[in-house]
Design an enzyme around this catalytic site. Structure first.
Site, PDB file in Angstrom:
ATOM      1  N   ASN A   1      -8.110  -5.905  13.759  1.00 18.31           N
ATOM      2  CA  ASN A   1      -8.300  -4.745  12.890  1.00 18.31           C
ATOM      3  C   ASN A   1      -9.784  -4.448  12.919  1.00 18.31           C
ATOM      4  O   ASN A   1     -10.595  -5.236  12.425  1.00 18.31           O
ATOM      5  CB  ASN A   1      -7.874  -5.058  11.451  1.00 18.31           C
ATOM      6  CG  ASN A   1      -6.371  -5.250  11.331  1.00 18.31           C
ATOM      7  OD1 ASN A   1      -5.624  -4.998  12.264  1.00 18.31           O
ATOM      8  ND2 ASN A   1      -5.934  -5.680  10.160  1.00 18.31           N
TER       9      ASN A   1
ATOM     10  N   GLN B   1       0.796  -1.219   0.000  1.00 19.49           N
ATOM     11  CA  GLN B   1       0.000   0.000   0.000  1.00 19.49           C
ATOM     12  C   GLN B   1       0.834   1.276   0.000  1.00 19.49           C
ATOM     13  O   GLN B   1       0.314   2.343  -0.299  1.00 19.49           O
ATOM     14  CB  GLN B   1      -0.966  -0.025   1.189  1.00 19.49           C
ATOM     15  CG  GLN B   1      -1.971  -1.174   1.060  1.00 19.49           C
ATOM     16  CD  GLN B   1      -2.945  -1.232   2.204  1.00 19.49           C
ATOM     17  OE1 GLN B   1      -2.681  -1.852   3.229  1.00 19.49           O
ATOM     18  NE2 GLN B   1      -4.089  -0.589   2.071  1.00 19.49           N
TER      19      GLN B   1
ATOM     20  N   GLU C   1      -5.261  -2.287  13.966  1.00 18.83           N
ATOM     21  CA  GLU C   1      -5.714  -1.253  13.027  1.00 18.83           C
ATOM     22  C   GLU C   1      -7.056  -0.719  13.492  1.00 18.83           C
ATOM     23  O   GLU C   1      -7.938  -1.475  13.898  1.00 18.83           O
ATOM     24  CB  GLU C   1      -5.921  -1.800  11.599  1.00 18.83           C
ATOM     25  CG  GLU C   1      -4.666  -2.173  10.865  1.00 18.83           C
ATOM     26  CD  GLU C   1      -4.937  -2.755   9.472  1.00 18.83           C
ATOM     27  OE1 GLU C   1      -5.969  -2.408   8.856  1.00 18.83           O
ATOM     28  OE2 GLU C   1      -4.108  -3.559   9.018  1.00 18.83           O
TER      29      GLU C   1
ATOM     30  N   TYR D   1     -12.957  -1.915  12.133  1.00 20.76           N
ATOM     31  CA  TYR D   1     -13.412  -0.764  11.334  1.00 20.76           C
ATOM     32  C   TYR D   1     -14.915  -0.547  11.370  1.00 20.76           C
ATOM     33  O   TYR D   1     -15.373   0.449  10.839  1.00 20.76           O
ATOM     34  CB  TYR D   1     -12.991  -0.934   9.872  1.00 20.76           C
ATOM     35  CG  TYR D   1     -11.507  -0.756   9.655  1.00 20.76           C
ATOM     36  CD1 TYR D   1     -10.967   0.516   9.486  1.00 20.76           C
ATOM     37  CD2 TYR D   1     -10.648  -1.846   9.634  1.00 20.76           C
ATOM     38  CE1 TYR D   1      -9.605   0.696   9.282  1.00 20.76           C
ATOM     39  CE2 TYR D   1      -9.288  -1.683   9.444  1.00 20.76           C
ATOM     40  CZ  TYR D   1      -8.772  -0.412   9.262  1.00 20.76           C
ATOM     41  OH  TYR D   1      -7.424  -0.234   9.073  1.00 20.76           O
TER      42      TYR D   1
ATOM     43  N   HIS E   1       1.245  -9.328   4.529  1.00 20.97           N
ATOM     44  CA  HIS E   1       0.060  -8.458   4.512  1.00 20.97           C
ATOM     45  C   HIS E   1      -0.367  -8.273   3.055  1.00 20.97           C
ATOM     46  O   HIS E   1      -0.110  -7.243   2.424  1.00 20.97           O
ATOM     47  CB  HIS E   1       0.405  -7.111   5.156  1.00 20.97           C
ATOM     48  CG  HIS E   1      -0.776  -6.220   5.435  1.00 20.97           C
ATOM     49  ND1 HIS E   1      -0.955  -5.572   6.641  1.00 20.97           N
ATOM     50  CD2 HIS E   1      -1.822  -5.841   4.672  1.00 20.97           C
ATOM     51  CE1 HIS E   1      -2.073  -4.839   6.592  1.00 20.97           C
ATOM     52  NE2 HIS E   1      -2.603  -4.977   5.393  1.00 20.97           N
TER      53      HIS E   1
ATOM     54  N   ARG F   1       3.845  -0.274  13.046  1.00 18.98           N
ATOM     55  CA  ARG F   1       3.500  -1.575  12.451  1.00 18.98           C
ATOM     56  C   ARG F   1       3.631  -1.466  10.938  1.00 18.98           C
ATOM     57  O   ARG F   1       2.985  -0.609  10.322  1.00 18.98           O
ATOM     58  CB  ARG F   1       2.071  -1.975  12.852  1.00 18.98           C
ATOM     59  CG  ARG F   1       1.623  -3.263  12.182  1.00 18.98           C
ATOM     60  CD  ARG F   1       0.273  -3.788  12.672  1.00 18.98           C
ATOM     61  NE  ARG F   1      -0.051  -4.971  11.886  1.00 18.98           N
ATOM     62  CZ  ARG F   1      -1.120  -5.109  11.108  1.00 18.98           C
ATOM     63  NH1 ARG F   1      -2.025  -4.141  11.028  1.00 18.98           N
ATOM     64  NH2 ARG F   1      -1.299  -6.200  10.402  1.00 18.98           N
TER      65      ARG F   1
ATOM     66  N   GLU G   1      -5.517   2.040  -1.318  1.00 12.14           N
ATOM     67  CA  GLU G   1      -6.498   1.263  -0.545  1.00 12.14           C
ATOM     68  C   GLU G   1      -7.117   0.167  -1.398  1.00 12.14           C
ATOM     69  O   GLU G   1      -8.327   0.145  -1.674  1.00 12.14           O
ATOM     70  CB  GLU G   1      -7.542   2.177   0.085  1.00 12.14           C
ATOM     71  CG  GLU G   1      -7.070   2.844   1.377  1.00 12.14           C
ATOM     72  CD  GLU G   1      -6.679   1.837   2.475  1.00 12.14           C
ATOM     73  OE1 GLU G   1      -7.197   0.713   2.476  1.00 12.14           O
ATOM     74  OE2 GLU G   1      -5.833   2.209   3.319  1.00 12.14           O
TER      75      GLU G   1
ATOM     76  N   TRP H   1      -4.683   3.197  11.742  1.00 20.04           N
ATOM     77  CA  TRP H   1      -4.547   3.040  10.306  1.00 20.04           C
ATOM     78  C   TRP H   1      -4.968   4.361   9.694  1.00 20.04           C
ATOM     79  O   TRP H   1      -6.126   4.706   9.801  1.00 20.04           O
ATOM     80  CB  TRP H   1      -5.408   1.895   9.771  1.00 20.04           C
ATOM     81  CG  TRP H   1      -5.151   1.701   8.303  1.00 20.04           C
ATOM     82  CD1 TRP H   1      -5.807   2.304   7.251  1.00 20.04           C
ATOM     83  CD2 TRP H   1      -4.137   0.870   7.726  1.00 20.04           C
ATOM     84  NE1 TRP H   1      -5.248   1.909   6.068  1.00 20.04           N
ATOM     85  CE2 TRP H   1      -4.228   1.029   6.327  1.00 20.04           C
ATOM     86  CE3 TRP H   1      -3.151   0.022   8.258  1.00 20.04           C
ATOM     87  CZ2 TRP H   1      -3.363   0.373   5.444  1.00 20.04           C
ATOM     88  CZ3 TRP H   1      -2.320  -0.632   7.386  1.00 20.04           C
ATOM     89  CH2 TRP H   1      -2.425  -0.458   5.993  1.00 20.04           C
TER      90      TRP H   1
ATOM     91  N   ASN I   1      -1.707 -11.141   8.066  1.00 22.99           N
ATOM     92  CA  ASN I   1      -2.748 -10.136   8.274  1.00 22.99           C
ATOM     93  C   ASN I   1      -4.069 -10.595   7.659  1.00 22.99           C
ATOM     94  O   ASN I   1      -4.137 -10.917   6.470  1.00 22.99           O
ATOM     95  CB  ASN I   1      -2.336  -8.823   7.604  1.00 22.99           C
ATOM     96  CG  ASN I   1      -3.348  -7.704   7.842  1.00 22.99           C
ATOM     97  OD1 ASN I   1      -3.489  -7.225   8.972  1.00 22.99           O
ATOM     98  ND2 ASN I   1      -4.081  -7.303   6.804  1.00 22.99           N
ATOM     99  N   GLU I   2      -5.116 -10.618   8.465  1.00 16.02           N
ATOM    100  CA  GLU I   2      -6.495 -10.801   7.991  1.00 16.02           C
ATOM    101  C   GLU I   2      -6.680 -11.972   7.034  1.00 16.02           C
ATOM    102  O   GLU I   2      -7.185 -11.804   5.921  1.00 16.02           O
ATOM    103  CB  GLU I   2      -6.992  -9.516   7.331  1.00 16.02           C
ATOM    104  CG  GLU I   2      -7.081  -8.341   8.280  1.00 16.02           C
ATOM    105  CD  GLU I   2      -7.717  -7.098   7.650  1.00 16.02           C
ATOM    106  OE1 GLU I   2      -7.807  -7.037   6.415  1.00 16.02           O
ATOM    107  OE2 GLU I   2      -8.116  -6.203   8.405  1.00 16.02           O
TER     108      GLU I   2
HETATM  109  C1  FCB Z   1      -7.780  -3.444   6.422  1.00 15.36           C
HETATM  110  C2  FCB Z   1      -6.434  -3.782   5.813  1.00 15.36           C
HETATM  111  C3  FCB Z   1      -5.550  -2.590   5.592  1.00 15.36           C
HETATM  112  C4  FCB Z   1      -6.306  -1.364   5.142  1.00 15.36           C
HETATM  113  C5  FCB Z   1      -7.550  -1.142   5.955  1.00 15.36           C
HETATM  114  C6  FCB Z   1      -8.354   0.069   5.552  1.00 15.36           C
HETATM  115  O1  FCB Z   1      -8.683  -4.474   6.179  1.00 15.36           O
HETATM  116  O2  FCB Z   1      -5.728  -4.670   6.661  1.00 15.36           O
HETATM  117  O3  FCB Z   1      -4.537  -2.978   4.708  1.00 15.36           O
HETATM  118  O4  FCB Z   1      -6.552  -1.376   3.796  1.00 15.36           O
HETATM  119  O5  FCB Z   1      -8.372  -2.284   5.894  1.00 15.36           O
END
Ligand code: FCB
Length: 545
Positions: free
Chosen positions: A349, A61, A430, A351, A163, A118, A484, A477, A208-209
């Site tokens: 993470n 990114q 995040e 959101y 990631h 990170r 993105e 984040w 990651n995720e």
């Molecule tokens: C997460 C990702 C990260 C970023 C955020 C907005 O899911 O881990 O890379 O894009 O969303």
């Protein structure tokens, strides 16, 4: 504009003063459906000494320099160049050109006064061939320089091994995460990282995720390699009902093998900790009906516990086994032992929060941005998600279609994780805000909404900690506007803005707010000795290993 949007935006940011004796101490925030939340004036001193505050980024990114100094191609390098995969045809070819600006970026990170940074290591920059073969010395030098420059400034490197950016050759050779062959290749990559960087890195994240990658890459087909099948999407290849399960299985075993190697061969000498990071939405029942309550619990199991139960308990969540039966891969008894208890901490993470609706007994046709096709299928646990209840949005919209501002979700999620995983140490790896893209940004640098977002989410986190959750750190984040994924550069999460033409970085108001928040106030009764820039006071304390 939808009526729901107008309604929610007019009430979301209306902070009603509650306590007139001390107007700054307590305010009430009204979210969707008239729920009220207490917002405190959150301070660093509300968090314990040694708590790590940081910022997060990831290699693809920000780095750019996709073919420089011996780097191989990642799957994202290839995917973004196929028509229609990314908005506006944006690519990460240059991204923020961090590869060439990293010293300036480290100064920017330092100026925030954070404890930790990170970031992730690009697999094809280290192993251009994806697996055995020459290690790219220039790649090692690049990350060595980042790590050393962080450490001399007293900032702890918090490193994600993988990631998102997988070497393209691994897709071409055997189908990427769909093949068990990838497990040992990942272990080789992880070992290369431990050997070269582990003498200075104390915090490792393997992957990651894995949950989001499985879903986006193999169910919805919007991340490379773009696999899916109807009703989830129309891709040229894939099976959305089974491939996400296989991809996750291989990622979990790759994680477990890398973690075993670290614990046996590196941890005793290097003294770090290793964990995994999950994409963690919170889900609330759409109605008071018991079925919707169960659906919200299933949504958590099928999204979050899918990724976290195996590395803690050694198997997939029972909720998933019940609905997926033999479709859900099985761990052998050896694998179970291998994966069980394979993390020192878990990374969340976070959101957003959505409503969950049961689809076992009712029809789940849905519309709206949070509606994912296939809610009535086993792979989604017979749950559909929505952002609206009775025409009212759950929270103010953001730049990501399924993310709404719902601060209480942080407390609810951390509570759930605390209870399910017997209070294992947690990092919020995040959490961040991007404004809706269509919003008129008179001055993009005055990002008050981002500041309010972080204050509200931190206050919610502090409440979860007062309720006993063992949370060790919080990463915003992100440091600066970045690529993105499928949304390209239209979505802006940065504490600093990046001009797409000049690539000049400019701190936003939120960067200034974070700096002030982190500054040790003279009146603070916090015994935290990690928040100044004195190198000698920043020794890691690994109380949990
Ligand atoms: C997460 C990702 C990260 C970023 C955020 C907005 O899911 O881990 O890379 O894009 O969303």
């Amino acid at each position: 504009m939808k009526i729901t949007t107008i309604l929610s935006s007019s009430c979301f940011w209306l902070f009603v003063l509650l306590n007139s004796a001390n107007p700054c101490a307590t305010v009430f925030y009204k979210g969707g459906n008239e729920k009220t939340e207490e917002l405190e004036d959150v301070k660093r001193s509300h968090f314990p000494g040694g708590f790590l505050f940081g910022v997060a980024t990831s290699s693809y990114q920000i780095e750019g320099a996709i073919l420089e100094d011996g780097k191989g191609l990642s799957d994202w390098d290839v995917f973004v160049h196929k028509n229609g995969n990314v908005e506006n045809g944006d690519t990460g070819d240059i991204a923020t050109d961090h590869y060439h600006h990293y010293m300036e970026d480290i100064e920017m990170i330092h100026s925030l006064g954070v404890d930790a940074y990170r970031f992730s290591i690009s697999w094809p920059r280290i192993l251009p061939n994806g697996k055995l073969g020459d290690v790219n010395a220039a790649g090692i030098m690049f990350y060595n320089s980042i790590i050393d420059n962080l450490l001399v400034r007293g900032i702890r490197p918090f490193v994600t091994i993988h990631h998102g950016d997988l070497p393209q050759v691994l897709h071409d050779r055997y189908g990427g995460w769909l093949s068990p062959l990838i497990q040992d290749d990942f272990v080789h990559f992880a070992e290369t990282c431990f050997k070269n960087f582990g003498d200075r890195v104390r915090y490792w994240v393997t992957i990651n995720e894995a949950n989001l990658v499985s879903e986006f890459a193999y169910e919805m087909g919007i991340f490379p390699p773009g696999h899916c099948s109807p009703p989830f999407g129309n891709c040229s290849k894939g099976n959305s009902d089974t491939e996400p399960l296989t991809a996750m299985h291989n990622m979990l075993l790759a994680h477990a093998k890398a973690s075993k190697l670290y614990r046996e061969q590196f941890q005793p000498k290097q003294g770090g900790v290793i964990g995994i990071v999950v994409n963690a939405f919170m889900y609330e029942p759409l109605t008071d009906d018991e079925r919707d309550k169960e659906a919200a619990n299933r949504a958590l199991a099928f999204n979050v516990a899918w990724n976290l139960d195996p590395p803690v308990f050694g198997d997939y969540p029972p909720e998933m086994r019940r609905y997926l039966r033999n479709e859900l891969p099985k761990f052998t008894s050896e694998e179970r032992l291998l994966i069980r208890d394979s993390i020192d901490f878990l990374g969340l993470n976070h959101y957003g929060t959505l409503y969950a609706k049961d689809c076992t007994r009712s029809s789940c046709a849905c519309s709206g941005s949070a509606c994912v096709a296939g809610g009535d299928r086993a792979i989604r646990g017979f749950v559909s998600t929505t952002e609206e209840r009775d025409g009212v949005l759950i929270g103010e919209p953001t730049g990501l279609p399924i993310c709404y501002v719902v601060p209480r979700g942080m407390e609810e999620l951390v509570d759930y994780i605390k209870n399910r995983y017997h209070n294992k140490p947690i990092f919020i790896t995040e959490n961040g805000y991007s404004p809706p893209q269509q919003e008129d940004q008179l001055d993009d640098l005055l990002d008050d909404k981002r500041i309010e977002y972080h204050k509200a989410y931190l206050a919610s986190l502090a409440r979860a900690m007062r309720n006993g959750a063992d949370v060790r750190g919080y990463f915003i984040w992100t440091l600066m506007d970045d690529f993105e994924w499928t949304l390209g550069y239209g979505v802006k999460f940065g504490l600093c803005s990046v001009d797409r033409t000049t690539l000049n970085r400019t701190p936003r108001s939120s960067a200034e707010w974070y700096r002030n928040f982190l500054r040790k106030s003279p009146s603070s009764n916090n015994n935290n000795n990690n928040n100044n820039n004195n190198n000698t006071e920043r020794r890691p304390t690994f109380s949990f290993i």
